[in-house]
Each structure stands twice: as C-alpha cells, then as structure tokens.
Motif scaffolding. Structure first.
Motif, PDB file in Angstrom:
ATOM      1  N   VAL A  32      -0.305   5.155   3.933  1.00  0.00           N
ATOM      2  CA  VAL A  32      -0.953   6.272   4.618  1.00  0.00           C
ATOM      3  C   VAL A  32      -1.165   7.404   3.619  1.00  0.00           C
ATOM      4  O   VAL A  32      -0.386   7.572   2.681  1.00  0.00           O
ATOM      5  CB  VAL A  32      -0.130   6.775   5.833  1.00  0.00           C
ATOM      6  N   ASP A  33      -2.204   8.164   3.829  1.00  0.00           N
ATOM      7  CA  ASP A  33      -2.477   9.321   2.982  1.00  0.00           C
ATOM      8  C   ASP A  33      -1.627  10.494   3.431  1.00  0.00           C
ATOM      9  O   ASP A  33      -1.282  10.616   4.604  1.00  0.00           O
ATOM     10  CB  ASP A  33      -3.956   9.699   3.063  1.00  0.00           C
ATOM     11  N   SER A  34      -1.307  11.367   2.470  1.00  0.00           N
ATOM     12  CA  SER A  34      -0.544  12.573   2.770  1.00  0.00           C
ATOM     13  C   SER A  34      -0.854  13.618   1.709  1.00  0.00           C
ATOM     14  O   SER A  34      -1.433  13.288   0.666  1.00  0.00           O
ATOM     15  CB  SER A  34       0.963  12.270   2.775  1.00  0.00           C
ATOM     16  N   PRO A  35      -0.452  14.857   1.933  1.00  0.00           N
ATOM     17  CA  PRO A  35      -0.626  15.869   0.893  1.00  0.00           C
ATOM     18  C   PRO A  35       0.162  15.558  -0.383  1.00  0.00           C
ATOM     19  O   PRO A  35      -0.104  16.135  -1.430  1.00  0.00           O
ATOM     20  CB  PRO A  35      -0.083  17.150   1.549  1.00  0.00           C
ATOM     21  N   LEU A  36       1.118  14.649  -0.303  1.00  0.00           N
ATOM     22  CA  LEU A  36       1.916  14.247  -1.460  1.00  0.00           C
ATOM     23  C   LEU A  36       1.320  13.040  -2.170  1.00  0.00           C
ATOM     24  O   LEU A  36       1.910  12.531  -3.122  1.00  0.00           O
ATOM     25  CB  LEU A  36       3.343  13.900  -1.014  1.00  0.00           C
ATOM     26  N   GLY A  37       0.196  12.556  -1.683  1.00  0.00           N
ATOM     27  CA  GLY A  37      -0.392  11.326  -2.195  1.00  0.00           C
ATOM     28  C   GLY A  37      -0.086  10.191  -1.235  1.00  0.00           C
ATOM     29  O   GLY A  37       0.517  10.400  -0.176  1.00  0.00           O
ATOM     30  N   PRO A  38      -0.483   8.981  -1.601  1.00  0.00           N
ATOM     31  CA  PRO A  38      -0.237   7.838  -0.714  1.00  0.00           C
ATOM     32  C   PRO A  38       1.251   7.615  -0.484  1.00  0.00           C
ATOM     33  O   PRO A  38       2.056   7.727  -1.408  1.00  0.00           O
ATOM     34  CB  PRO A  38      -0.839   6.651  -1.473  1.00  0.00           C
ATOM     35  N   LEU A  39       1.608   7.331   0.772  1.00  0.00           N
ATOM     36  CA  LEU A  39       2.981   6.994   1.146  1.00  0.00           C
ATOM     37  C   LEU A  39       2.986   5.560   1.657  1.00  0.00           C
ATOM     38  O   LEU A  39       2.163   5.197   2.495  1.00  0.00           O
ATOM     39  CB  LEU A  39       3.486   7.930   2.248  1.00  0.00           C
ATOM     40  N   THR A  40       3.916   4.765   1.164  1.00  0.00           N
ATOM     41  CA  THR A  40       4.071   3.391   1.645  1.00  0.00           C
ATOM     42  C   THR A  40       5.196   3.381   2.655  1.00  0.00           C
ATOM     43  O   THR A  40       6.348   3.677   2.324  1.00  0.00           O
ATOM     44  CB  THR A  40       4.371   2.432   0.481  1.00  0.00           C
ATOM     45  N   LEU A  41       4.866   3.063   3.896  1.00  0.00           N
ATOM     46  CA  LEU A  41       5.842   2.956   4.971  1.00  0.00           C
ATOM     47  C   LEU A  41       6.247   1.493   5.093  1.00  0.00           C
ATOM     48  O   LEU A  41       5.396   0.607   5.080  1.00  0.00           O
ATOM     49  CB  LEU A  41       5.249   3.425   6.294  1.00  0.00           C
ATOM     50  N   VAL A  42       7.538   1.242   5.244  1.00  0.00           N
ATOM     51  CA  VAL A  42       8.054  -0.117   5.393  1.00  0.00           C
ATOM     52  C   VAL A  42       8.862  -0.174   6.682  1.00  0.00           C
ATOM     53  O   VAL A  42       9.695   0.702   6.930  1.00  0.00           O
ATOM     54  CB  VAL A  42       8.949  -0.527   4.206  1.00  0.00           C
ATOM     55  N   ALA A  43       8.604  -1.179   7.493  1.00  0.00           N
ATOM     56  CA  ALA A  43       9.365  -1.373   8.730  1.00  0.00           C
ATOM     57  C   ALA A  43      10.055  -2.734   8.694  1.00  0.00           C
ATOM     58  O   ALA A  43       9.478  -3.721   8.251  1.00  0.00           O
ATOM     59  CB  ALA A  43       8.446  -1.293   9.947  1.00  0.00           C
ATOM     60  N   ASP A  44      11.299  -2.740   9.144  1.00  0.00           N
ATOM     61  CA  ASP A  44      12.069  -3.969   9.336  1.00  0.00           C
ATOM     62  C   ASP A  44      12.293  -4.128  10.825  1.00  0.00           C
ATOM     63  O   ASP A  44      12.877  -3.228  11.457  1.00  0.00           O
ATOM     64  CB  ASP A  44      13.439  -3.888   8.635  1.00  0.00           C
ATOM     65  N   ASP A  45      11.836  -5.215  11.373  1.00  0.00           N
ATOM     66  CA  ASP A  45      12.034  -5.500  12.794  1.00  0.00           C
ATOM     67  C   ASP A  45      11.644  -4.310  13.675  1.00  0.00           C
ATOM     68  O   ASP A  45      12.347  -3.950  14.620  1.00  0.00           O
ATOM     69  CB  ASP A  45      13.482  -5.916  13.071  1.00  0.00           C
ATOM     70  N   GLY A  46      10.535  -3.660  13.327  1.00  0.00           N
ATOM     71  CA  GLY A  46      10.000  -2.575  14.143  1.00  0.00           C
ATOM     72  C   GLY A  46      10.614  -1.214  13.906  1.00  0.00           C
ATOM     73  O   GLY A  46      10.252  -0.243  14.559  1.00  0.00           O
ATOM     74  N   ARG A  47      11.558  -1.106  12.966  1.00  0.00           N
ATOM     75  CA  ARG A  47      12.216   0.179  12.677  1.00  0.00           C
ATOM     76  C   ARG A  47      11.857   0.608  11.255  1.00  0.00           C
ATOM     77  O   ARG A  47      11.841  -0.220  10.339  1.00  0.00           O
ATOM     78  CB  ARG A  47      13.728   0.034  12.820  1.00  0.00           C
ATOM     79  N   LEU A  48      11.617   1.899  11.062  1.00  0.00           N
ATOM     80  CA  LEU A  48      11.243   2.408   9.742  1.00  0.00           C
ATOM     81  C   LEU A  48      12.416   2.251   8.783  1.00  0.00           C
ATOM     82  O   LEU A  48      13.504   2.775   9.013  1.00  0.00           O
ATOM     83  CB  LEU A  48      10.818   3.878   9.844  1.00  0.00           C
ATOM     84  N   ALA A  49      12.196   1.502   7.703  1.00  0.00           N
ATOM     85  CA  ALA A  49      13.244   1.222   6.726  1.00  0.00           C
ATOM     86  C   ALA A  49      13.045   1.999   5.433  1.00  0.00           C
ATOM     87  O   ALA A  49      14.009   2.260   4.715  1.00  0.00           O
ATOM     88  CB  ALA A  49      13.289  -0.274   6.415  1.00  0.00           C
ATOM     89  N   ALA A  50      11.795   2.354   5.127  1.00  0.00           N
ATOM     90  CA  ALA A  50      11.538   3.034   3.858  1.00  0.00           C
ATOM     91  C   ALA A  50      10.231   3.805   3.921  1.00  0.00           C
ATOM     92  O   ALA A  50       9.335   3.478   4.701  1.00  0.00           O
ATOM     93  CB  ALA A  50      11.499   2.025   2.715  1.00  0.00           C
ATOM     94  N   LEU A  51      10.170   4.824   3.082  1.00  0.00           N
ATOM     95  CA  LEU A  51       8.958   5.594   2.850  1.00  0.00           C
ATOM     96  C   LEU A  51       8.965   5.873   1.355  1.00  0.00           C
ATOM     97  O   LEU A  51       9.817   6.616   0.865  1.00  0.00           O
ATOM     98  CB  LEU A  51       8.983   6.908   3.645  1.00  0.00           C
ATOM     99  N   TYR A  52       8.080   5.199   0.638  1.00  0.00           N
ATOM    100  CA  TYR A  52       8.033   5.324  -0.813  1.00  0.00           C
ATOM    101  C   TYR A  52       6.801   6.104  -1.243  1.00  0.00           C
ATOM    102  O   TYR A  52       5.713   5.920  -0.703  1.00  0.00           O
ATOM    103  CB  TYR A  52       8.004   3.941  -1.476  1.00  0.00           C
TER     104      TYR A  52
END
Length: 176
Positions: A21-41
């Motif tokens: 996803v785009d953000s003011p910080l640049g692209p953010l990679t969201l990772v979900a494990d079994d439907g729950r947010l596990a990471a935002l890189y």
C-alpha cells in the motif's frame, strides 16, 4: 463462468499473504498470517527477521487487509491516534512483551528504552535488550516504536530510517 456454465469462486488457501500500500512514508508491505496482521515493512527496512515470509501477494483492497488499510489511511490523515487491529507479530516471548508495551505509548508522547525496561520489571541495564527488541518490531507505525528515544531524548536508530522516525514524530506533534 466455467465451461459448464457455473460460476467458479477462487478460494485462497495460503495462510500468509501480503499486499503493498502507498503511504507518506513510501510503499508499505502488509503481511497477514491467518487473517491477522503479522508485519508492516517499509522499503529498505533494517532488521528484517530471517523468517520474513510474505506469502502470496494479494491486492491491497483484499478483505484481509481492509481494517489495516483503513486505519493506516486515518492515521496518516490525522484522524486516528491508535490502532485497533488484531495483530500476530512473529517474535520471542520477550520481544512480544516489549512490543505489547510499545502499544501503550500514547500518540504524540515519547518514552525511553530504560523506562520500558523498568515498566517490564527488568533489571537495570536491560535497556539494551529492550532496544534490540524495539529495533526488530515487525509492525512499525502500528506498534509505535518510533515513540522510543534515547535517555537524553536523542533520536536513536529506527529500522525504517531516521527520516521516517522524524516524519512520524512530527506528524504526531512531537518537536524533534
């Protein structure tokens, strides 16, 4: 429609998925494990865990990320001061305890590694271990490690880069 005239539905079987996803910080990679947010890189983030599994890429508007994308947009628009997401970060028990404590730091407030160590009942000198756990927070922004500063108030390292830490703190009204 299939060749037989019936509608087919794609069912995702992967338990780990990611979206960018785009953000003011640049692209953010969201990772979900079994439907729950596990990471935002963040792009060029340091300290990615060795098991930084991203899984199958899905569109950013996939339902698994709907709440995270909405809450991030609200945060960046200045309409949200905390996140109410179901999280599942990958880490040791100690790291998860530190990350849970980070979620208690209010919007626009900073604290120190030593204060977090004391809050967790750790012995004097444990601020380095806390700092190591903070630096490996896989959920930057959502778990606000950017609100942790050195004992002197100096900005210390940030896995997403000090320029992003400054941006986040200024966004929250902290004078840096």
């Amino acid at each position: 429609m299939s060749a037989h005239g019936t509608t087919t539905t794609t069912v995702r079987t992967a338990s780990t998925v990611h979206a960018v996803v785009d953000s003011p910080l640049g692209p953010l990679t969201l990772v979900a494990d079994d439907g729950r947010l596990a990471a935002l890189y963040m792009t060029a983030q340091r300290h990615l865990p060795p098991d930084a599994r991203l899984g199958e890429e899905v569109p950013a508007d996939d339902p698994v990320f709907a709440d995270a994308v909405r809450e991030l947009r609200e945060y960046f628009a200045g309409e949200r001061t905390s996140f109410d997401l179901d999280l599942s970060p990958r880490g040791s028990d100690f790291q998860r305890a530190v990350w849970l404590r980070l979620r208690e730091i209010p919007f626009g407030v900073t604290t120190t590694y030593g204060t977090i160590a004391a809050d967790l009942g750790l012995p004097p000198g444990a601020s380095r271990a806390v700092g190591a756990a903070v630096g490996r927070n896989p959920l930057g922004v959502v778990v606000p490690c950017h609100r942790v500063v050195g004992a002197s108030g100096a900005l210390t390292g940030y896995a997403g880069g000090l320029d992003r830490k400054v941006w986040l703190l200024e966004h929250e009204g902290v004078l840096v």
